[in-house]
Design a protein around this motif. Structure first.
Motif, short mmCIF file in Angstrom:
data_model
loop_
_atom_site.label_atom_id
_atom_site.label_comp_id
_atom_site.label_asym_id
_atom_site.label_seq_id
_atom_site.Cartn_x
_atom_site.Cartn_y
_atom_site.Cartn_z
N ASP A 264 0.66 -1.59 -0.01
CA ASP A 264 0.22 -0.05 -0.25
C ASP A 264 1.06 1.07 -0.47
N VAL A 265 0.69 1.72 -1.05
CA VAL A 265 1.28 3.18 -0.96
C VAL A 265 1.43 4.59 -1.24
N SER A 266 -0.34 4.22 -0.11
CA SER A 266 -1.62 5.68 -0.07
C SER A 266 -0.67 6.97 0.36
N ALA A 267 0.20 6.29 1.52
CA ALA A 267 0.75 7.64 2.02
C ALA A 267 1.14 8.37 1.76
N MET A 268 1.46 7.51 -0.27
CA MET A 268 2.86 8.57 -0.82
C MET A 268 2.18 9.11 -2.63
N ASP A 269 0.73 8.44 -2.18
CA ASP A 269 0.40 8.56 -3.46
C ASP A 269 -0.11 10.03 -4.25
N VAL A 270 0.36 9.62 -5.00
CA VAL A 270 0.08 11.67 -5.20
C VAL A 270 -1.27 12.46 -5.39
N ALA A 271 -2.23 10.73 -5.78
CA ALA A 271 -4.30 11.10 -5.61
C ALA A 271 -4.33 11.46 -3.91
N ARG A 272 -3.67 11.14 -2.78
CA ARG A 272 -3.68 11.68 -1.83
C ARG A 272 -4.67 12.48 -1.76
N PHE A 273 -4.96 13.53 -2.65
CA PHE A 273 -4.86 14.88 -3.00
C PHE A 273 -6.01 15.03 -3.37
N GLY A 274 -7.14 16.19 -3.45
CA GLY A 274 -7.71 15.84 -4.55
C GLY A 274 -7.52 17.22 -5.74
N ASP A 275 -8.46 17.63 -6.18
CA ASP A 275 -8.62 18.26 -6.82
C ASP A 275 -9.02 20.01 -6.51
N TRP A 276 -9.32 19.83 -4.86
CA TRP A 276 -9.23 21.16 -4.68
C TRP A 276 -7.91 21.46 -3.56
N ILE A 277 -7.58 20.73 -4.55
CA ILE A 277 -5.82 21.83 -3.92
C ILE A 277 -5.46 22.99 -4.26
N SER A 278 -4.76 23.81 -3.47
CA SER A 278 -3.94 24.83 -4.12
C SER A 278 -3.03 25.54 -3.76
N PRO A 279 -1.80 26.38 -4.50
CA PRO A 279 -0.78 26.47 -4.38
C PRO A 279 -1.10 27.41 -3.11
N GLY A 280 -1.78 28.03 -2.60
CA GLY A 280 -2.79 28.52 -1.27
C GLY A 280 -2.79 27.99 -0.17
N TYR A 281 -2.95 26.39 -0.37
CA TYR A 281 -3.12 26.01 0.93
C TYR A 281 -1.47 24.72 0.94
N THR A 282 -1.10 24.75 -0.59
CA THR A 282 -0.13 24.04 0.33
C THR A 282 0.62 24.66 0.74
N LEU A 283 1.52 25.68 0.09
CA LEU A 283 2.84 27.17 1.34
C LEU A 283 1.84 26.58 2.56
N PRO A 284 1.08 26.77 2.82
CA PRO A 284 1.61 26.82 4.73
C PRO A 284 1.11 25.53 5.20
N LYS A 285 0.64 24.34 4.98
CA LYS A 285 1.02 23.24 5.15
C LYS A 285 2.65 22.96 4.76
N VAL A 286 2.80 23.61 4.17
CA VAL A 286 4.44 23.14 4.11
C VAL A 286 5.29 23.39 4.87
N ILE A 287 4.91 24.52 5.34
CA ILE A 287 5.82 25.42 6.23
C ILE A 287 5.25 24.65 7.92
N GLU A 288 4.50 24.11 7.95
CA GLU A 288 4.24 23.54 9.46
C GLU A 288 4.62 22.69 8.84
N ASN A 289 4.55 21.92 8.11
CA ASN A 289 4.78 20.42 8.16
C ASN A 289 7.34 20.47 8.39
N TYR A 290 7.23 21.33 7.47
CA TYR A 290 8.95 21.55 7.90
C TYR A 290 8.88 21.61 9.50
N GLN A 291 8.46 22.87 10.33
CA GLN A 291 8.54 23.37 11.56
C GLN A 291 7.83 21.95 12.53
#
Ligand code: FAD
Length: 801
Positions: A373-400
């Protein structure tokens, strides 16, 4: 330059060359890689080269283990050195929660065959003597941890790929990717056009730009990252052996020996995203300017933890960017909505994960599916609702949070609320404590009075306990209500709809007005879905499944599309409520005219109050229950109707915490816990829903028939567990007769029965009522007894009555 190829990999970082190598390893030699500069021209050249197996997701951890073991193989095949230093490493814990996390990881490693150990301060002093042990409770030691030479390793992968027949073209810049009508691709470069059957985007720092050439948005973002190499340190170079790695989550640092000194890197809180508006094509082999201000606090902390650092001079500083996805895991697999276009990007730990990413991608492309099972890294785990505006704060959160404790019940706050239903303010006013699923706000439970509106993250029982107990009681004794928004829903229509369902689903396709439950299988007979089919007519069906698997399921439906059938994802176009409990029928009767004769597994259009709805009698909570679907614009009206009528019958709202407790009473499995591509129908009991006698060659039939003839060794069972304050979460090992015999898939507390329950996969030979076992929860051995009688409505009288 070669101009036709089966696969064109774009990007010669460690991930691109790993994909290329694995394609050849699995038998495809007509494959090529194009790199705009030299190999390693992105993040790869300035990596610290560290590798480790620790990862919260078990499959990711296993793939990291694969990656690390692969380096020896590469060295043997190519005769080149990867510059391997298998020095081992420890991860420190300075508080109870961090220690709990390490205990939980250690427990998982037992059945994964990873040889990690929990060590106390005395052993830490021997392993990593430069560590100030003040406040340290213990650590996890992993002998596999180590580091390598990033450039040597990349070139070793490249050589191994070339030896398998692959071609590598450097100084070839991809400028466009356009799809031909037959699904193959023109990869337009500054040196000419390559015609490729498949394209792999391994563009690393430029993966966003490369994705945009094909019209897709890949949710990743680069972050700046810095590590320091010190001058010589006597305590280091006078040692007999190389100093091991030390991960200090409290200081958000990783440390290892580099030459005669040390190298230390930080995941600092005042972190900075890089190239927010796109990675410049002019960026190459340069570093970002040193920035000590950003890591000032981290350095001060490191001086306390490793006092030798304070006396050491700085030899060099490496400051460069690398990419993260919103949850920190890679983005791998076929990109939804595109044919023959593959993602191998967002890999933030290329030297821990690159081998696993390459192997999985190659299996997926060549064999049609991955071995796990590769669900944890499947590119399809995000839907078409995903946007750069969502990604950026999440990536910062993830780094922190890279070195923070990850709790099983934790809800991360960045980029929320994002998507909400019509009920958001109503539920919020009622005390909702929110969680997020696939970008959607979902109620976990309802706080009352002065209860906190925040669930304490914990490995043990949280402050949601009382509220969950209240909600479970209402469902078991009266009636509960919650939303059905967070189900994935699909409309299947057309003259061939039934025939298509018979091929795509392994179970029975019901008659008009009826429901059925069915597994969906991959070609190799693995579970890739757990669906309810509602038959509205012979040409019109509704499917419901996990909300988080929408993009995954739609990708599969599109890959298996056929004439005369239209499949629409209506997950967010259909919403409504489920009502469950002994009084549920009375509520429905009060607001409809024809509910009385709605039998178990019936589905029927009904007017509820004044709202046209689709009502189906089925419930995941066990017992009597109905799902009532309507359009989002009618949801508030439907709520007022049901809520008003429900008062007389003791109605309470309930959330996901209660739902997950209620399902345990009937040992119902849940998607990605009991049911996932790691498992088969025979192992999980879903084979009872396979329609063996149907006259259809459903996908996975051959494998399922083979499993039926030769039943699998392990089976899913339920255990009652004697616990203190921590229930089973997932992957805890099960000990029987003094040895690890299996592992838990999920668990929790049945508030109805007052029992702690675990669902687990164990050898068939032990699967008997009353079998005694021990389950290792957070380092404690808890007695467990196998149970086969459900804790509620064992004979199904409520459910069917
Ligand atoms: C300071 C620092 C320290 C790190 N330390 C570690 C560590 O200790 N351990 C670890 O595992 N990871 C570490 N990393 C992360 C690691 O570097 C990355 O995970 C890894 O390099 C990602 O590799 P990649 O192949 O995905 O991307 P990249 O290395 O960015 O490679 C992408 C390649 O694609 C090429 N490309 C892009 N667009 C095109 C195009 N249009 N045409 C042709 N070619 C193109 C680029 O030139 C580039 O060579 C560190 C990163 C940094 C910045």
């Amino acid at each position: 330059m070669k101009t036709t190829t089966r696969v064109c990999v774009i990007g010669g970082g460690v991930v691109g060359v790993s994909v290329l190598y694995h394609l050849t390893k699995l038998g495809w030699s007509d494959v090529m890689l194009v790199e705009r500069s030299e190999l390693t021209s992105g993040s790869t050249w300035h990596a610290a080269g560290g590798f480790h197996t620790l990862n919260g997701d078990t499959n990711m951890a296993a793939l990291q283990g694969y990656t690390i073991r692969l380096y020896k193989e590469l060295e043997e095949i190519t005769g080149m050195s990867c510059g391997l230093h298998h020095v081992g490493g420890i991860t420190l814990a300075d508080n109870r929660d961090r220690f709990d996390m390490l205990l939980a990881e250690r427990a998982k490693h037992r059945y994964m065959g990873l040889d990690t150990q929990i060590v106390g301060p005395e052993e830490i002093a021997k392993i990593a003597p430069i560590t100030n042990l003040e406040g340290i409770l213990g650590a996890l030691y992993d002998p596999l941890d180590g580091h390598l030479d990033p450039s040597g390793t990349t070139h070793a992968y490249a050589k191994a790929a070339r030896m398998g027949g692959a071609t590598i073209e450097t100084h070839v810049m991809v400028q466009e990717t356009t799809q031909r009508p037959d699904g193959t691709w023109n990869v337009v470069t500054d040196k000419g056009t390559i015609h490729a059957e498949h394209v792999v985007n391994a563009g690393g720092l430029w993966a966003r730009e490369v994705g945009a050439m094909a019209g897709v948005y890949l949710p990743l973002h680069p972050m700046e990252h810095q590590y320091i190499v010190t001058d010589e340190i006597a305590e280091i170079y006078e040692r007999d052996s190389e100093h091991p790695h030390v991960m200090d989550p409290a200081g958000e640092s990783y440390l290892r020996q580099e030459g005669r000194g040390l190298c230390i890197g930080f995941y600092e809180q005042p972190c900075r995203p890089w190239a927010v508006n796109g990675t410049p094509w002019t960026f190459g082999h340069e570093l970002l300017p040193d920035d000590f201000d950003k890591i000032e606090d981290s350095i001060a902390f490191a001086y306390k933890r490793f006092p030798v650092l304070e006396r050491a001079g700085v030899k060099s500083v490496i400051h460069g960017p690398f990419t993260f996805a919103p949850d920190g895991n890679p983005l791998v697999g076929p990109v939804p909505g595109l044919r023959n276009y593959w993602s191998a990007c967002g890999v933030m730990a290329g030297f821990s994960q690159g081998g696993g990413v390459g192997l999985m991608l190659a299996q997926w492309m060549i064999e049609g599916e991955c071995e796990r099972d590769v669900s944890a890294m499947d590119v399809a785990r995000f839907g078409d609702w995903i946007s750069p505006g969502y990604t950026l704060p999440k990536v910062i959160e993830n780094y922190q949070k890279r070195f923070s404790v990850s709790y099983p019940n934790e809800e991360l706050p960045a980029a929320r609320p994002n998507r909400t239903t019509m009920m958001y303010d109503i539920f919020d006013d009622m005390g909702a404590v929110w969680g997020a699923q696939f970008g959607l706000e979902v109620v976990n439970y309802f706080a009352e009075g002065d209860e906190a509106r925040y669930e304490t993250p914990s490995f043990r029982r949280s402050n949601a306990w009382e509220a969950t107990a209240r909600e479970v009681k209402a469902v078991r004794e009266a009636v509960g209500i919650n939303e059905v928004q967070n189900f994935g829903k699909y409309e299947v229509t057309g003259p061939n709809a039934r025939e298509w369902l018979d091929r795509v689903m392994a179970g029975r396709v019901p008659k008009p007005g009826r429901l059925s439950l069915t597994p969906m299988l991959s070609h190799k007979g693995r579970l890739i879905g757990d669906f309810t089919i509602s038959c509205l007519s012979d040409t019109h069906f509704q499917l419901t499944a996990s909300y988080g698997a929408q993009a995954y399921h739609m990708r599969w439906f599109e890959q298996n599309a056929t004439e005369g059938v239209t499949v629409r994802n209506v997950s967010d176009q259909l919403t409504g409520f489920q009502i469950a409990g002994p009084n549920a029928r009375k509520v429905l009767e009060a607001v409809t005219r024809d509910a009385t004769d709605l039998k178990f597994m019936d589905v029927r259009p009904m007017t509820v109050g004044m709202t046209p709805c689709l009502v189906q009698r089925v419930s995941y909570t066990a017992g009597l229950g109905y799902e009532i679907y309507c359009e989002p614009v009618a949801q508030r009206q439907l709520w007022h109707t049901l809520w008003t009528a429900g008062q007389e019958f003791g109605m309470r709202p309930f959330g996901m915490r209660a739902m997950m407790s209620l399902r345990l009473d009937k040992f119902f499995g849940s998607w990605l816990s009991e049911f996932s591509p790691d498992y088969t129908p025979g192992e999980t009991g879903l084979d009872r829903f396979i329609a063996w006698s149907k006259n259809a060659d459903f996908i996975g039939r051959v494998a399922a028939e083979a499993e039926r003839a030769n039943p699998p060794d392990r089976v899913l069972c339920a255990f009652e567990v004697a616990v203190n304050d921590a229930d089973v979460n997932a992957y805890e090992p099960i000990w029987i007769d003094g040895a690890v015999q299996g592992f838990c898939t999920s668990g929790g507390y049945s508030h109805h029965a007052g029992k702690s329950i675990a669902l687990a996969l164990i050898p068939r030979s032990y699967a008997q009522d009353g079998q005694k076992a021990q389950i290792e929860i957070l380092g404690e051995m808890c007695d467990a007894t196998l149970i086969t009688t459900p804790l509620y409505d064992a004979d199904g009288a409520q459910m069917r009555g």
